[in-house]
Design a protein around this motif. Structure first.
Motif, PDB file in Angstrom:
ATOM      1  N   ALA A   1      11.190  12.706  17.003  1.00 46.66           N
ATOM      2  CA  ALA A   1      12.423  12.143  17.566  1.00 46.66           C
ATOM      3  C   ALA A   1      12.207  11.718  19.020  1.00 46.66           C
ATOM      4  CB  ALA A   1      13.550  13.165  17.467  1.00 46.66           C
ATOM      5  N   LEU A   2      11.508  12.558  19.783  1.00 53.34           N
ATOM      6  CA  LEU A   2      11.226  12.214  21.182  1.00 53.34           C
ATOM      7  C   LEU A   2      10.381  10.947  21.266  1.00 53.34           C
ATOM      8  CD1 LEU A   2      11.308  12.847  24.206  1.00 53.34           C
ATOM      9  CD2 LEU A   2       9.269  14.279  23.851  1.00 53.34           C
ATOM     10  N   TRP A   3       9.334  10.856  20.449  1.00 55.55           N
ATOM     11  CA  TRP A   3       8.476   9.674  20.471  1.00 55.55           C
ATOM     12  C   TRP A   3       9.255   8.421  20.077  1.00 55.55           C
ATOM     13  CZ3 TRP A   3       3.383  11.677  17.802  1.00 55.55           C
ATOM     14  CH2 TRP A   3       2.743  12.539  18.683  1.00 55.55           C
ATOM     15  N   THR A   4      10.150   8.545  19.119  1.00 55.76           N
ATOM     16  CA  THR A   4      10.968   7.399  18.713  1.00 55.76           C
ATOM     17  C   THR A   4      11.850   6.937  19.863  1.00 55.76           C
ATOM     18  OG1 THR A   4      10.989   8.174  16.423  1.00 55.76           O
ATOM     19  CG2 THR A   4      12.686   6.583  17.055  1.00 55.76           C
TER      20      THR A   4
ATOM     21  N   MET B   1       4.359   6.943  29.985  1.00 55.97           N
ATOM     22  CA  MET B   1       3.663   5.699  29.660  1.00 55.97           C
ATOM     23  C   MET B   1       3.963   5.248  28.226  1.00 55.97           C
ATOM     24  SD  MET B   1      -0.182   7.194  29.509  1.00 55.97           S
ATOM     25  CE  MET B   1      -1.010   6.431  28.149  1.00 55.97           C
ATOM     26  N   MET B   2       4.661   6.099  27.455  1.00 60.36           N
ATOM     27  CA  MET B   2       5.050   5.749  26.094  1.00 60.36           C
ATOM     28  C   MET B   2       6.386   4.995  26.058  1.00 60.36           C
ATOM     29  SD  MET B   2       3.843   9.371  24.375  1.00 60.36           S
ATOM     30  CE  MET B   2       5.180   9.408  23.265  1.00 60.36           C
ATOM     31  N   THR B   3       7.083   4.951  27.188  1.00 59.40           N
ATOM     32  CA  THR B   3       8.397   4.317  27.239  1.00 59.40           C
ATOM     33  C   THR B   3       8.290   2.819  26.977  1.00 59.40           C
ATOM     34  OG1 THR B   3       9.135   5.979  28.819  1.00 59.40           O
ATOM     35  CG2 THR B   3      10.441   3.966  28.682  1.00 59.40           C
ATOM     36  N   ARG B   4       9.100   2.351  26.067  1.00 61.44           N
ATOM     37  CA  ARG B   4       9.180   0.941  25.662  1.00 61.44           C
ATOM     38  C   ARG B   4       7.875   0.399  25.076  1.00 61.44           C
ATOM     39  NH1 ARG B   4      14.151  -1.114  27.521  1.00 61.44           N
ATOM     40  NH2 ARG B   4      14.901  -0.065  29.365  1.00 61.44           N
ATOM     41  N   VAL B   5       7.098   1.264  24.449  1.00 64.38           N
ATOM     42  CA  VAL B   5       5.892   0.838  23.733  1.00 64.38           C
ATOM     43  C   VAL B   5       6.224   0.937  22.251  1.00 64.38           C
ATOM     44  CG1 VAL B   5       3.461   1.282  23.294  1.00 64.38           C
ATOM     45  CG2 VAL B   5       4.401   1.632  25.588  1.00 64.38           C
ATOM     46  N   ALA B   6       6.242  -0.205  21.582  1.00 63.27           N
ATOM     47  CA  ALA B   6       6.751  -0.287  20.215  1.00 63.27           C
ATOM     48  C   ALA B   6       6.002   0.591  19.221  1.00 63.27           C
ATOM     49  CB  ALA B   6       6.732  -1.739  19.745  1.00 63.27           C
ATOM     50  N   VAL B   7       4.735   0.849  19.468  1.00 66.23           N
ATOM     51  CA  VAL B   7       3.975   1.647  18.513  1.00 66.23           C
ATOM     52  C   VAL B   7       4.578   3.055  18.384  1.00 66.23           C
ATOM     53  CG1 VAL B   7       2.227   2.496  20.132  1.00 66.23           C
ATOM     54  CG2 VAL B   7       1.655   2.222  17.733  1.00 66.23           C
ATOM     55  N   TRP B   8       5.145   3.596  19.457  1.00 68.89           N
ATOM     56  CA  TRP B   8       5.750   4.923  19.389  1.00 68.89           C
ATOM     57  C   TRP B   8       7.066   4.908  18.635  1.00 68.89           C
ATOM     58  CZ3 TRP B   8       2.428   8.458  19.921  1.00 68.89           C
ATOM     59  CH2 TRP B   8       1.340   8.260  20.743  1.00 68.89           C
ATOM     60  N   ALA B   9       7.731   3.755  18.597  1.00 66.02           N
ATOM     61  CA  ALA B   9       8.949   3.619  17.806  1.00 66.02           C
ATOM     62  C   ALA B   9       8.622   3.579  16.314  1.00 66.02           C
ATOM     63  CB  ALA B   9       9.710   2.363  18.214  1.00 66.02           C
ATOM     64  N   VAL B  10       7.362   3.379  15.968  1.00 65.90           N
ATOM     65  CA  VAL B  10       6.931   3.390  14.568  1.00 65.90           C
ATOM     66  C   VAL B  10       6.313   4.747  14.222  1.00 65.90           C
ATOM     67  CG1 VAL B  10       5.364   2.335  12.899  1.00 65.90           C
ATOM     68  CG2 VAL B  10       6.559   0.901  14.566  1.00 65.90           C
TER      69      VAL B  10
ATOM     70  N   GLY C   1       6.846   7.639  15.689  1.00 63.30           N
ATOM     71  CA  GLY C   1       7.858   8.694  15.782  1.00 63.30           C
ATOM     72  C   GLY C   1       8.568   8.993  14.470  1.00 63.30           C
ATOM     73  N   PRO C   2       9.120   7.986  13.794  1.00 61.43           N
ATOM     74  CA  PRO C   2       9.782   8.271  12.518  1.00 61.43           C
ATOM     75  C   PRO C   2       8.840   8.799  11.443  1.00 61.43           C
ATOM     76  CG  PRO C   2      10.514   6.164  13.365  1.00 61.43           C
ATOM     77  CD  PRO C   2       9.394   6.618  14.245  1.00 61.43           C
ATOM     78  N   VAL C   3       7.588   8.371  11.476  1.00 56.85           N
ATOM     79  CA  VAL C   3       6.617   8.882  10.503  1.00 56.85           C
ATOM     80  C   VAL C   3       6.388  10.375  10.738  1.00 56.85           C
ATOM     81  CG1 VAL C   3       4.228   8.719   9.710  1.00 56.85           C
ATOM     82  CG2 VAL C   3       5.522   6.639  10.187  1.00 56.85           C
ATOM     83  N   VAL C   4       6.219  10.761  11.997  1.00 56.75           N
ATOM     84  CA  VAL C   4       6.020  12.171  12.333  1.00 56.75           C
ATOM     85  C   VAL C   4       7.274  12.969  11.969  1.00 56.75           C
ATOM     86  CG1 VAL C   4       5.657  13.792  14.244  1.00 56.75           C
ATOM     87  CG2 VAL C   4       4.321  11.685  14.117  1.00 56.75           C
ATOM     88  N   THR C   5       8.444  12.410  12.213  1.00 57.31           N
ATOM     89  CA  THR C   5       9.696  13.073  11.856  1.00 57.31           C
ATOM     90  C   THR C   5       9.783  13.285  10.349  1.00 57.31           C
ATOM     91  OG1 THR C   5      10.799  12.080  13.762  1.00 57.31           O
ATOM     92  CG2 THR C   5      12.212  12.925  12.014  1.00 57.31           C
TER      93      THR C   5
ATOM     94  N   GLY D   1       7.382  22.329  10.946  1.00 52.89           N
ATOM     95  CA  GLY D   1       8.249  21.214  10.575  1.00 52.89           C
ATOM     96  C   GLY D   1       9.280  20.904  11.641  1.00 52.89           C
ATOM     97  N   ILE D   2       9.890  21.936  12.182  1.00 59.87           N
ATOM     98  CA  ILE D   2      10.891  21.731  13.239  1.00 59.87           C
ATOM     99  C   ILE D   2      10.240  21.115  14.475  1.00 59.87           C
ATOM    100  CG2 ILE D   2      12.419  22.938  14.848  1.00 59.87           C
ATOM    101  CD1 ILE D   2      13.028  24.891  12.517  1.00 59.87           C
ATOM    102  N   LEU D   3       9.062  21.601  14.833  1.00 60.76           N
ATOM    103  CA  LEU D   3       8.346  21.045  15.979  1.00 60.76           C
ATOM    104  C   LEU D   3       8.009  19.566  15.745  1.00 60.76           C
ATOM    105  CD1 LEU D   3       7.043  21.619  18.727  1.00 60.76           C
ATOM    106  CD2 LEU D   3       4.955  22.200  17.486  1.00 60.76           C
ATOM    107  N   LEU D   4       7.545  19.234  14.544  1.00 61.69           N
ATOM    108  CA  LEU D   4       7.227  17.830  14.241  1.00 61.69           C
ATOM    109  C   LEU D   4       8.470  16.945  14.289  1.00 61.69           C
ATOM    110  CD1 LEU D   4       4.636  18.229  11.348  1.00 61.69           C
ATOM    111  CD2 LEU D   4       4.203  17.383  13.663  1.00 61.69           C
ATOM    112  N   ILE D   5       9.595  17.460  13.820  1.00 56.92           N
ATOM    113  CA  ILE D   5      10.844  16.691  13.877  1.00 56.92           C
ATOM    114  C   ILE D   5      11.231  16.401  15.322  1.00 56.92           C
ATOM    115  CG2 ILE D   5      13.332  16.811  13.432  1.00 56.92           C
ATOM    116  CD1 ILE D   5      12.604  18.361  10.836  1.00 56.92           C
TER     117      ILE D   5
END
Length: 62
Positions: free
Chosen positions: A18-21, A32-41, A43-47, A10-14
């Motif tokens: 957070a990093l992906w968000t 390559m994930m920087t400023r890609v909107a899909v990771w902003a979505v 990330g919070p799901v994984v968190t 759980g801690i690892l997923l959080i």
């Protein structure tokens, strides 16, 4: 899943979520994930899944 593994997973997923968000929102660069909107979505799901793992590790099932 063994209850003792839920907390570290759980801690690892959080942390990963957070990093992906932050990468998706452009606050963390160098990927390559920087400023890609899909990771902003994603990330919070994984968190959220990580938070659920942490909560389940504290409360054993009945």
């Amino acid at each position: 899943m063994n209850r003792h593994w839920r907390l570290p997973i759980g801690i690892l997923l959080i942390l990963i979520g957070a990093l992906w968000t932050l990468q998706g929102l452009g606050y963390v660069g160098g990927s390559m994930m920087t400023r890609v909107a899909v990771w902003a979505v994603i990330g919070p799901v994984v968190t959220l899944v990580g938070v659920l793992f942490v909560l389940r590790s504290r409360n054993p099932p009945d």
